[in-house]
Scaffold this motif. Structure first.
Motif, short mmCIF file in Angstrom:
data_model
loop_
_atom_site.label_atom_id
_atom_site.label_comp_id
_atom_site.label_asym_id
_atom_site.label_seq_id
_atom_site.Cartn_x
_atom_site.Cartn_y
_atom_site.Cartn_z
N LEU A 1 34.10 46.65 84.29
CA LEU A 1 34.20 45.25 83.90
C LEU A 1 34.63 44.45 85.11
CD1 LEU A 1 36.25 45.52 80.57
CD2 LEU A 1 33.83 45.00 80.79
N SER B 1 35.77 40.66 85.93
CA SER B 1 36.08 39.32 85.43
C SER B 1 36.21 38.41 86.64
CB SER B 1 37.37 39.36 84.62
OG SER B 1 37.92 38.06 84.56
N GLN C 1 38.93 40.46 89.09
CA GLN C 1 39.44 41.81 88.89
C GLN C 1 38.33 42.74 88.41
OE1 GLN C 1 42.65 42.15 85.99
NE2 GLN C 1 43.66 43.56 87.40
N ASN D 1 37.75 46.42 86.69
CA ASN D 1 38.36 47.54 85.98
C ASN D 1 37.32 48.62 85.76
OD1 ASN D 1 40.73 46.13 85.80
ND2 ASN D 1 40.57 45.70 83.61
N PRO E 1 42.68 50.84 81.97
CA PRO E 1 41.62 51.36 82.83
C PRO E 1 42.14 52.39 83.82
CG PRO E 1 42.20 49.12 83.49
CD PRO E 1 42.99 49.43 82.25
N SER F 1 41.93 49.67 88.62
CA SER F 1 41.94 48.23 88.47
C SER F 1 42.11 47.64 89.87
CB SER F 1 43.10 47.83 87.55
OG SER F 1 42.92 46.52 87.12
C1 NAG Z 1 41.82 44.96 83.66
O1 NAG Z 1 42.95 45.78 83.45
C2 NAG Z 1 44.17 45.08 83.47
C3 NAG Z 1 45.29 46.11 83.38
O2 NAG Z 1 45.15 46.92 82.27
C4 NAG Z 1 44.18 44.09 82.32
O3 NAG Z 1 45.38 43.35 82.33
C5 NAG Z 1 43.00 43.15 82.47
O4 NAG Z 1 42.92 42.29 81.35
C6 NAG Z 1 41.71 43.93 82.58
N1 NAG Z 1 40.63 43.02 82.86
C7 NAG Z 1 39.43 43.13 82.28
C8 NAG Z 1 38.41 42.15 82.72
O5 NAG Z 1 39.20 43.98 81.44
#
Ligand code: NAG
Ligand code: NAG
Ligand code: NAG
Ligand code: NAG
Length: 660
Positions: free
Chosen positions: A188, A190, A195, A197, A212, A215
């Protein structure tokens, strides 16, 4: 998630599978190098040593808006690696986003078919990759021979971690990349959070890890062009490995079709050429076999197409949900739907035995004419099939046949809770207080799991004793989730046909028609009161002040002791502390103001004795009795419910369930 109208028909897939060895362009996936098929399964590599194979989606994909803003993206794919030897020596594979459709002039071995010695690490590569590496290459700083890494422009990972996942308690559990069984990778990105993951998991585990594996905080826009290609690459070294590719999705679209709904069993490493050479004599026989195979495959196709008239398999069902049973299989298992276990609000339930395993099953037959709503419902089943909790009835699979849907569950020998609850029937032993308390705690923990502990919030929508099933050790399991939703489809505008069961429906559900976790908590509050008091919520024939159980409990509470709301039989052997907590919590959860109700996580803590009920609770709950709401409810139901000046009710007609 994940449906597409672009999946080729059965025949295309069949031809792809059969003639894969001669033609390397497969509809939407361009296979290059040693990529091909092994026993009908798509692979990136063959038994050839020191080679690489690539499989790229033929269309170029948009990763930036026209004004140059990077978009977020998601990728999920399933793969399995079968090494020649269960020891080190071969190389891994990677998901790759590249400016070209496949990487030209790449190297095998440690370069995984992505880079070569000359361009490794060069900023002008514009390549993003997630590697699944099964070899420790010190020159690239690899941590071990079983790791996952994120790479940009070169073989040296920016971050990497040993292969594995975090379980629900947050403990790391390792996975072997070369186990030969199916694994899932989710990537993923974002852009808002800049970020990436990466999550590795085993579909057989049944749940998707929350945390995940990797990250990485990184803005990808400097590395990406507006449009890029996506695909896979893998290589072999002095030791071979077969890299099987199963389904993959990008931004929710399925890009590699697959007909099989179950988890595939991949063939073991093929025997080598020298051994094959010994059986040259068998070639003519093999050719004959091949012809026979083509013939039988084609007739299977016609058979399948013919069967489709009755046994419905739609394109969007091709998803990795629960097992899809054949109608014939269920017909056999239930001996032609002979043994009727019961008749619920949604259909009949039959007992059966799965041939082979001898596992006892319960098959629920739900008739549902329109396929409107069915699609969403089945998407939800795909979700439900992956839920695992000791107090949830396990959904083993489903089947669609004619206008009917068959749901296959674990068989629960002691049936549903409502048969035990209210005393009365002489053939049933009445439940003891400790059994009742255990049942309440079991259902609470299942509901807390649905609301708080899973990947997404699942709302049960129909909590009541009839939907709680009891096993041979008197453990309780919650069943029938999602079904209420099926019946909700298309009725949303009419509040009078909201699905659910009268008495368990929160006031706001009647008004808005929208179920929430709060409406589940309401139903659970009513459930707690019924189980702990041994009577129904609504007893039209009771004394006026006792008609509504929740009001009666508040009445007793105000007058000294809430425990008097429970039946005499229960009061003979109860544990005072427990019963008092359950009754008060029941009143609190079934409060008509949604904001007063606690959430299920809090309920579980209070039942476990970890947290305590709030102070001054009586002041909170006594503000408005339920009677007023029943008066309003009566109008909707077309029965007469009147409240007298003292707050007591009269009912002129018995009330039944709504919306069916
Ligand atoms: C990625 O992982 C982090 C830590 O678990 C989380 O806070 C974040 O929302 C995640 N981002 C996505 C895009 O899934
Ligand atoms: C670029 O376009 C997207 C929508 O296409 C918009 O959300 C974003 O704000 C735009 N960014 C800039 C810098 O104009
Ligand atoms: C191909 O890669 C090799 C190094 O592996 C390099 O020497 C050669 O110049 C490259 N050829 C092209 C056309 O890029
Ligand atoms: C990176 O690649 C470009 C284009 O292939 C080349 O001109 C350049 O010299 C390379 N840079 C390095 C540091 O090798």
């Amino acid at each position: 998630m994940i449906m597409s109208s672009k999946i080729p028909s059965h025949v295309v897939v069949l031809i792809l599978v059969l003639f894969s060895c001669t033609e390397h362009t497969h509809g939407k996936l361009i296979m290059q190098g040693s990529a091909g098929f092994v026993k009908g399964f798509r692979t990136l590599t063959s038994t050839k040593k020191h080679t690489y194979g690539q499989a790229f989606h033929d269309e170029i994909l948009q990763f930036k808006n026209s004004n140059g803003t990077m978009t977020s993206f998601s990728v999920t794919f399933f793969f399995a690696i079968v090494p020649q030897h269960k020891r080190k020596g071969s190389h891994g594979m990677a998901f790759v986003i590249s400016p070209t459709r496949g990487m030209k002039n790449a190297s095998a071995d440690q370069y995984l078919g992505i880079f070569n010695k000359a361009n490794n690490g060069n900023r002008s590569n514009h390549i993003f990759a997630v590697e699944l590496d099964i070899n420790k290459d010190d020159e690239f700083g690899d941590i071990d021979d079983n790791h996952v890494g994120i790479n940009i422009n070169g073989m040296r990972s920016i971050v990497s971690a040993p292969a594995g996942y975090y379980d629900q308690e947050g403990h790391f559990r390792s996975l072997s990349l070369i186990s030969g069984s199916l694994l899932r990778v989710t990537i993923l990105y974002s852009h808002k959070d800049t970020q990436i993951n990466v999550t590795l998991s085993s579909p057989e585990e049944g749940y998707y890890p929350k945390k995940p594996l990797l990250s990485l905080k990184q803005d990808l826009s400097p590395y990406f062009s507006e449009k890029m290609y996506a695909g896979f690459s893998a290589s072999t070294g002095s030791v071979g490995a077969i890299h099987y590719m199963w389904v993959w999705f990008i931004n929710g679209y399925i890009t590699v079709p697959n007909l099989d709904l179950g988890i595939p069993k991949f063939p073991s490493y093929p025997i080598t050429k020298t051994k094959v050479a010994l059986i040259v004599l068998g070639t003519s026989l093999a050719l004959a076999l091949f012809a026979a195979l083509v013939a039988s495959a084609l007739s299977l196709f016609y058979y399948k197409r013919h069967m489709k008239v009755m046994e419905v398999l739609e394109e969007w069902e091709i998803e990795c949900g629960p097992h899809r049973f054949a109608y014939k299989e269920l017909f056999k298992a239930t001996n032609g739907f002979k043994q009727l276990l019961g008749k619920g609000g949604f259909g009949q339930v039959f007992k059966g035995t799965l041939p082979g395993s001898n596992a006892k099953i319960a098959v629920k037959r739900v008739s549902h004419g329109s396929s409107q709503g069915m699609r969403e419902f089945l998407a939800e089943i795909a979700t439900i099939g992956r839920l695992r909790h000791p107090n949830l009835v396990r959904l083993l699979g489903y089947c669609r046949y004619n206008e009917e849907l068959y749901l296959v569950y674990d068989y629960m020998p002691n049936g549903s809770l409502d048969r035990y609850l209210y005393g009365g029937s002489s053939d049933q032993e009445e439940l003891s207080w400790s059994q009742r308390f255990k049942i309440i705690k079991d259902v609470a923990s299942a509901l807390a799991y649905l609301h708080h502990e899973w990947l997404q919030v699942v709302i049960h929508r129909d909590i009541k004793p009839a939907n709680v099933l009891i096993d041979d050790k008197m453990n309780a399991s919650l069943g029938d989730f999602g079904l209420a939703k099926l019946y909700d489809q298309g009725h949303e505008a009419q509040t009078s046909s909201v699905a659910g069961t009268f008495g368990y429906m929160a006031p706001e559900l009647m008004r808005t028609g929208r179920p929430t976790t709060g409406t589940d908590v309401y139903a659970f509050g009513v459930f707690m009161l019924e189980v702990s008091c041994g009577r129904k919520l609504f007893e039209p024939r009771a004394e006026p002040e006792e008609i509504v159980l929740a009001d009666w409990a508040i009445n007793r509470w105000e007058n000294g002791d809430i425990i008097e709301a429970a039946s005499e039989r229960i009061r003979r052997e109860y544990d005072k502390g427990q019963l008092e907590v359950v009754l008060k919590l029941g009143v609190l959860c079934s409060h008509q103001a949604e904001e007063v109700r606690p959430d299920m996580a809090t309920v579980v803590k209070i039942l476990e004795g970890v947290s305590e009920l709030p102070d001054n609770l009586l002041d909170v709950v006594r503000t408005e009795k339920l009677g007023r709401w029943y008066e309003m409810y009566g109008k909707v139901l077309d029965v007469e419910v009147t409240m007298e000046s003292g707050g007591n009710l009269t009912v002129t007609e018995p009330l039944t369930s709504v919306g069916r």
